[in-house]
Design a protein around this motif. Structure first.
Motif, PDB file in Angstrom:
ATOM      1  N   GLU B 150       0.846  -1.198   0.000  1.00 47.22           N
ATOM      2  CA  GLU B 150       0.000   0.000   0.000  1.00 47.22           C
ATOM      3  C   GLU B 150       0.888   1.258   0.000  1.00 47.22           C
ATOM      4  N   ILE B 151       0.401   2.313  -0.667  1.00 43.27           N
ATOM      5  CA  ILE B 151       1.246   3.509  -0.880  1.00 43.27           C
ATOM      6  C   ILE B 151       1.553   4.164   0.473  1.00 43.27           C
ATOM      7  N   ARG B 152       2.844   4.447   0.675  1.00 39.85           N
ATOM      8  CA  ARG B 152       3.275   5.044   1.941  1.00 39.85           C
ATOM      9  C   ARG B 152       3.253   6.570   1.837  1.00 39.85           C
ATOM     10  N   PRO B 153       2.923   7.253   2.926  1.00 41.54           N
ATOM     11  CA  PRO B 153       3.021   8.718   2.907  1.00 41.54           C
ATOM     12  C   PRO B 153       4.465   9.161   3.080  1.00 41.54           C
ATOM     13  N   LYS B 154       4.731  10.432   2.831  1.00 44.83           N
ATOM     14  CA  LYS B 154       6.085  10.950   3.066  1.00 44.83           C
ATOM     15  C   LYS B 154       6.382  10.978   4.565  1.00 44.83           C
ATOM     16  N   GLY B 155       7.676  10.909   4.893  1.00 41.63           N
ATOM     17  CA  GLY B 155       8.074  11.091   6.282  1.00 41.63           C
ATOM     18  C   GLY B 155       8.056   9.851   7.140  1.00 41.63           C
ATOM     19  N   ILE B 156       7.874   8.678   6.547  1.00 39.99           N
ATOM     20  CA  ILE B 156       7.927   7.472   7.380  1.00 39.99           C
ATOM     21  C   ILE B 156       8.960   6.478   6.835  1.00 39.99           C
ATOM     22  N   VAL B 157       9.272   5.484   7.642  1.00 42.42           N
ATOM     23  CA  VAL B 157      10.252   4.470   7.278  1.00 42.42           C
ATOM     24  C   VAL B 157       9.520   3.259   6.698  1.00 42.42           C
ATOM     25  N   GLU B 158      10.117   2.641   5.692  1.00 40.49           N
ATOM     26  CA  GLU B 158       9.530   1.423   5.137  1.00 40.49           C
ATOM     27  C   GLU B 158      10.614   0.388   4.916  1.00 40.49           C
ATOM     28  N   LYS B 159      10.213  -0.859   4.724  1.00 38.86           N
ATOM     29  CA  LYS B 159      11.186  -1.937   4.606  1.00 38.86           C
ATOM     30  C   LYS B 159      10.563  -3.188   4.000  1.00 38.86           C
ATOM     31  N   CYS B 160      11.441  -4.143   3.663  1.00 38.24           N
ATOM     32  CA  CYS B 160      11.056  -5.442   3.121  1.00 38.24           C
ATOM     33  C   CYS B 160      10.170  -6.180   4.120  1.00 38.24           C
ATOM     34  N   THR B 161       9.121  -6.823   3.596  1.00 44.79           N
ATOM     35  CA  THR B 161       8.190  -7.560   4.470  1.00 44.79           C
ATOM     36  C   THR B 161       8.221  -9.059   4.196  1.00 44.79           C
ATOM     37  N   PHE B 162       9.165  -9.522   3.384  1.00 40.52           N
ATOM     38  CA  PHE B 162       9.128 -10.898   2.848  1.00 40.52           C
ATOM     39  C   PHE B 162       7.813 -11.102   2.088  1.00 40.52           C
ATOM     40  N   CYS B 163       7.277 -10.043   1.494  1.00 45.69           N
ATOM     41  CA  CYS B 163       5.997 -10.074   0.762  1.00 45.69           C
ATOM     42  C   CYS B 163       4.885 -10.672   1.619  1.00 45.69           C
ATOM     43  N   VAL B 164       4.700 -10.079   2.773  1.00 50.71           N
ATOM     44  CA  VAL B 164       3.708 -10.591   3.712  1.00 50.71           C
ATOM     45  C   VAL B 164       2.301 -10.633   3.115  1.00 50.71           C
ATOM     46  N   HIS B 165       2.024  -9.705   2.193  1.00 51.87           N
ATOM     47  CA  HIS B 165       0.685  -9.684   1.591  1.00 51.87           C
ATOM     48  C   HIS B 165       0.472 -10.904   0.701  1.00 51.87           C
ATOM     49  N   ARG B 166       1.532 -11.338   0.008  1.00 53.25           N
ATOM     50  CA  ARG B 166       1.423 -12.543  -0.832  1.00 53.25           C
ATOM     51  C   ARG B 166       1.219 -13.768   0.062  1.00 53.25           C
ATOM     52  N   LEU B 167       1.907 -13.764   1.179  1.00 58.47           N
ATOM     53  CA  LEU B 167       1.797 -14.872   2.118  1.00 58.47           C
ATOM     54  C   LEU B 167       0.366 -14.992   2.626  1.00 58.47           C
ATOM     55  N   GLU B 168      -0.187 -13.840   3.041  1.00 60.41           N
ATOM     56  CA  GLU B 168      -1.564 -13.835   3.564  1.00 60.41           C
ATOM     57  C   GLU B 168      -2.534 -14.313   2.495  1.00 60.41           C
ATOM     58  N   LYS B 169      -2.306 -13.838   1.278  1.00 62.17           N
ATOM     59  CA  LYS B 169      -3.212 -14.175   0.181  1.00 62.17           C
ATOM     60  C   LYS B 169      -3.159 -15.688  -0.083  1.00 62.17           C
ATOM     61  N   ALA B 170      -1.942 -16.220  -0.178  1.00 64.99           N
ATOM     62  CA  ALA B 170      -1.775 -17.651  -0.464  1.00 64.99           C
ATOM     63  C   ALA B 170      -2.387 -18.488   0.650  1.00 64.99           C
ATOM     64  N   ARG B 171      -2.186 -18.031   1.859  1.00 67.55           N
ATOM     65  CA  ARG B 171      -2.721 -18.764   2.994  1.00 67.55           C
ATOM     66  C   ARG B 171      -4.247 -18.768   2.971  1.00 67.55           C
ATOM     67  N   HIS B 172      -4.785 -17.602   2.644  1.00 69.38           N
ATOM     68  CA  HIS B 172      -6.238 -17.459   2.563  1.00 69.38           C
ATOM     69  C   HIS B 172      -6.800 -18.389   1.487  1.00 69.38           C
ATOM     70  N   GLU B 173      -6.135 -18.405   0.333  1.00 67.12           N
ATOM     71  CA  GLU B 173      -6.601 -19.254  -0.772  1.00 67.12           C
ATOM     72  C   GLU B 173      -6.520 -20.734  -0.389  1.00 67.12           C
ATOM     73  N   ALA B 174      -5.449 -21.090   0.292  1.00 63.55           N
ATOM     74  CA  ALA B 174      -5.292 -22.485   0.715  1.00 63.55           C
ATOM     75  C   ALA B 174      -6.398 -22.867   1.702  1.00 63.55           C
ATOM     76  N   GLU B 175      -6.690 -21.939   2.599  1.00 66.20           N
ATOM     77  CA  GLU B 175      -7.755 -22.179   3.585  1.00 66.20           C
ATOM     78  C   GLU B 175      -9.094 -22.403   2.905  1.00 66.20           C
ATOM     79  N   GLU B 176      -9.373 -21.549   1.907  1.00 72.21           N
ATOM     80  CA  GLU B 176     -10.629 -21.667   1.158  1.00 72.21           C
ATOM     81  C   GLU B 176     -10.744 -23.044   0.531  1.00 72.21           C
ATOM     82  N   ALA B 177      -9.607 -23.520   0.007  1.00 71.69           N
ATOM     83  CA  ALA B 177      -9.587 -24.826  -0.659  1.00 71.69           C
ATOM     84  C   ALA B 177      -9.461 -25.967   0.349  1.00 71.69           C
ATOM     85  N   GLY B 178      -9.357 -25.629   1.612  1.00 76.81           N
ATOM     86  CA  GLY B 178      -9.258 -26.638   2.655  1.00 76.81           C
ATOM     87  C   GLY B 178      -7.927 -27.378   2.664  1.00 76.81           C
ATOM     88  N   LYS B 179      -6.851 -26.674   2.252  1.00 79.66           N
ATOM     89  CA  LYS B 179      -5.535 -27.321   2.219  1.00 79.66           C
ATOM     90  C   LYS B 179      -4.552 -26.536   3.088  1.00 79.66           C
TER      91      LYS B 179
END
Lengths: 449, 242
Positions: B150-179
């Motif tokens: 998500e777009i960050r505002p000016k004046g804050i620190v940001e960093k690598c998340t290990f693509c946490v959003h992809r992880l959440e998404k994949a996990r969610h999809e796996a849950e939906e499929a019951g795997k």
């Protein structure tokens, strides 16, 4: 406005009663610098911290240097007023008020520099809402706010008898001023009982503030010392910062006392003997500062750890060498030469040395904060930091606003604590005579055993 | 509870920087003008560190892809005055965008230089501004705050998340499929790994002894960056020329 009171104190109230054209010129000049600084800050606020010279890896710059410097400056007040009160150094008396004012007016700029440095000052209150005491910044927020609050009370308590004098002795004053004096005097009548109480409170506050001076500046240094950044992560950084702070603060007081003496014709009150006492004090601090410097760098040099040596080399021989060696000259060589020699330890000499010390101590803070950041541990290359005009303008604005507040303060209450000077004549001198006698054989001590 | 980690095989890495570019695109990292980049203001959650030693003809160049090390003992987390940065239950070191006050103390404390500051309001020249990743970060309640692309505002620190959003998404999809999420699905989950043409990067659960990352971490070639600082990174490198 007229002064109607004992003739002997007239000179102390003269700055309040009479204001010359030079004062207005100074005021105008300071206001212009403050406006320059405010406009630079407005630019920074609207565009972002990109207008500064900071970058990656040099994430901290002039603002953090100012933070450390102003907090250090603030120690002048407490030092002269509180510590010297505790040890009973009588020569402190003409300096106390000015010293306390330095504390009070410089602290907001110390704390303010941190806010200026923030990317999101609008989220400042998160520090209270989500504050994490694992972070040294929270230790600082706590210590500095406590110190500011305590200094304010200490300054104010010592002000009450003089405000009462203003209330009683100044005639034809504006309604606002009259109200102000009446309000601040808290119905002070000047009875012996009131003075005794005041002295008890001042003595307790002096102890409390002395403790805070040590805590505050140690905690300031721990912002750096608690990280594992080479050049910062050293046990000596706390005492080293503390000595430097008291050193710069005492030197600043010499400058301010000399200006007040000259501008307000207080030669009768602030005498060469006072400057000599303060100069000896500053000289001792210069030696202490140098001792810490040697202790710090000798350990690093002999230990020869690569990560620490790159920072050491940056300071000693590379791009920070001019700032570093200038610091040594201004904080050690010049003060020792001028203040160590009875012929040059004059008021002029003390002022020259003190200006040098303050420039030197600002540079010292700079060579503590910046060089370490330019040498990252991983091979990213060397960081470069060049402060921009916005940073200099904001810095100048802070110093100008400090001077402005101080100048205005001299027009509201006497810059020398009138009651403390009186107290010296009436109580301290007889007490000192008794005490001196009691040191020697043949007399019975008048004070408690 | 998984403990996410990454393995980077330096023997396979060709220093092509595809990981760096994939990360910029995936995570909506703001664009830096060339003069700003020269000042050291460009943001690279994933960077490739170049270290050249010696002089011609005896030159040795080393390339080290460097995401956040997601330390077990993160020095950045300790110093944050508002707990904007924190280590979550699964060992990810994340940054709450909505809470950071921009003091940059974490960026100073991190010995790996993985933290970046938004010196200005983020911007992208045309047509890059049309190509932003529309994915949202993980829902704030699942990870305790806003992070991810998500777009960050000016004046804050940001960093690598290990693509946490992809992880959440994949996990969610796996849950939906019951795997359950499989190790195979995880290995290439972050954008940098998925893109790597040399297949030099692996992601997975370090607490699962059967996972690819766990097995590779046992290699005699395995090492960590600045290991002696006691930060216990969860990025494990496999030495080149082994």
């Amino acid at each position: 406005m007229r002064y109607e009171g004992p003739r002997e104190d007239a000179a102390l109230f003269q700055p309040i009663v009479h204001t010359g054209w030079r004062f207005y010129v100074l005021l105008a000049a300071l206001v212009i610098v403050v406006i320059w600084g405010v406009s630079a800050y407005y630019r920074q606020l609207s565009l972002g911290l990109g207008v500064t010279g900071m970058n990656r890896p040099v994430f901290m710059g002039v603002y953090i240097v100012n933070f450390v410097f102003f907090i250090g400056l603030s120690h002048a007040g407490t030092l002269i007023s509180a510590i010297l009160r505790i040890v009973g150094a009588e020569w402190r008396r003409p300096f106390t008020r000015a010293a306390e004012a330095v504390t009070l007016f410089s602290l907001p700029f110390g704390a303010g520099s941190i806010i200026i440095d923030l990317g999101r000052p609008d989220r400042l209150l998160n520090v209270i809402q989500y504050g994490s005491f694992r972070s040294p910044i929270l230790w600082d927020v706590t210590a500095v706010s406590l110190y500011l609050l305590s200094s304010l009370f200490y300054f104010y308590f010592a002000l009450i008898p003089d405000v009462a004098m203003c209330r009683d002795r100044l005639q034809d004053v504006s309604t606002f001023r009259k109200r102000l004096y009446e309000l601040l005097a808290l119905g002070w009548t000047g009875s012996g009982q009131q003075y005794r109480r005041l002295n008890v409170v001042m003595n307790i506050m002096a102890l409390w503030l002395t403790m805070l001076v040590v805590t505050v500046h140690t905690v300031v240094s721990w912002i750096f010392g608690m990280t594992i950044v080479p050049g910062w992560h050293t046990a000596i950084i706390g005492p080293y910062f503390l000595v430097g702070a008291i050193f710069a603060g005492a030197a600043a007081l010499i400058i301010i006392a000399a200006i007040l003496r000259k501008a307000y014709h207080l030669e009768n009150y602030i005498k060469p003997v006072h400057f000599r006492a303060l100069s000896s004090f500053v000289l001792a601090l210069s030696l202490a500062w140098f001792y810490f410097t040697v202790a710090e760098f000798m350990t690093v040099y002999y230990g020869d750890e690569p990560a620490h040596m790159v920072v050491f080399n940056a300071k000693f021989w590379e791009e920070f060498a001019s700032a570093f060696w200038l610091t040594v000259v201004l904080c050690f060589v010049v003060p020792v030469v001028i203040l160590g020699n009875p012929f040059t330890r004059t008021i002029t000499g003390a002022v020259i040395a003190s200006v040098g010390i303050n420039v030197g101590m600002w540079l010292e803070r700079y060579t503590v904060v910046v060089p370490s950041l330019t040498r990252p541990r991983l091979p990213y290359g060397i960081g470069v930091y060049r402060p921009t005009w916005e940073e200099w303008a904001i810095t100048a604005g802070c110093f100008a606003l400090f001077a402005l507040l101080f100048a205005l303060f001299t027009k509201v209450v006497p810059v020398i604590a009138v009651w403390e000077v009186h107290e010296a004549k009436e109580l301290a001198i007889p007490e000192a005579v008794e005490r001196l006698k009691s040191y020697f054989p043949g007399t019975v001590s008048a004070t408690r055993e | 509870m998984p403990r996410w980690g990454m393995v980077i095989d330096l023997d396979k890495c060709t220093a092509c920087q595809a990981c760096t570019v994939a990360c910029l695109a995936e995570n909506n990292v703001p664009w830096a003008e060339p003069e700003e980049a020269a000042l050291g203001r460009a943001i690279f959650w994933q960077d490739v560190i170049t270290d050249v030693e010696g002089e011609y003809p005896r030159v040795r160049a080393r390339f080290t892809p460097r995401p956040c090390q997601h330390c077990e003992e993160p020095p950045c987390v300790k110093v944050c005055p508002v707990r904007a940065t924190y280590k979550d239950e699964e060992g990810l070191v994340l940054q709450r965008y909505e809470r950071c006050i921009g003091c940059r103390y974490c960026a100073v404390a991190c010995p790996y230089g993985v933290r970046y500051f938004n010196w200005y309001e983020p911007q992208w020249p045309e047509p890059l501004d049309q190509l932003l990743n529309p994915d949202e970060g993980p829902p704030p309640e699942t990870r305790g705050g806003r992070s991810g692309p998500e777009i960050r505002p000016k004046g804050i620190v940001e960093k690598c998340t290990f693509c946490v959003h992809r992880l959440e998404k994949a996990r969610h999809e796996a849950e939906e499929a019951g795997k359950d999420l499989t190790d195979e699905e995880l290995v290439l989950l972050p954008a940098c790994n998925q893109t790597c043409p040399a297949s030099a990067r692996y992601f997975g659960d370090l607490d699962d002894p059967e996972s690819t990352v766990s097995r590779l971490a046992e290699s005699s070639r395995a090492f960590k960056l600045l290991e002696d600082l006691g930060t216990e990174p969860k990025v494990i490198y496999l030495k080149a020329g082994g």
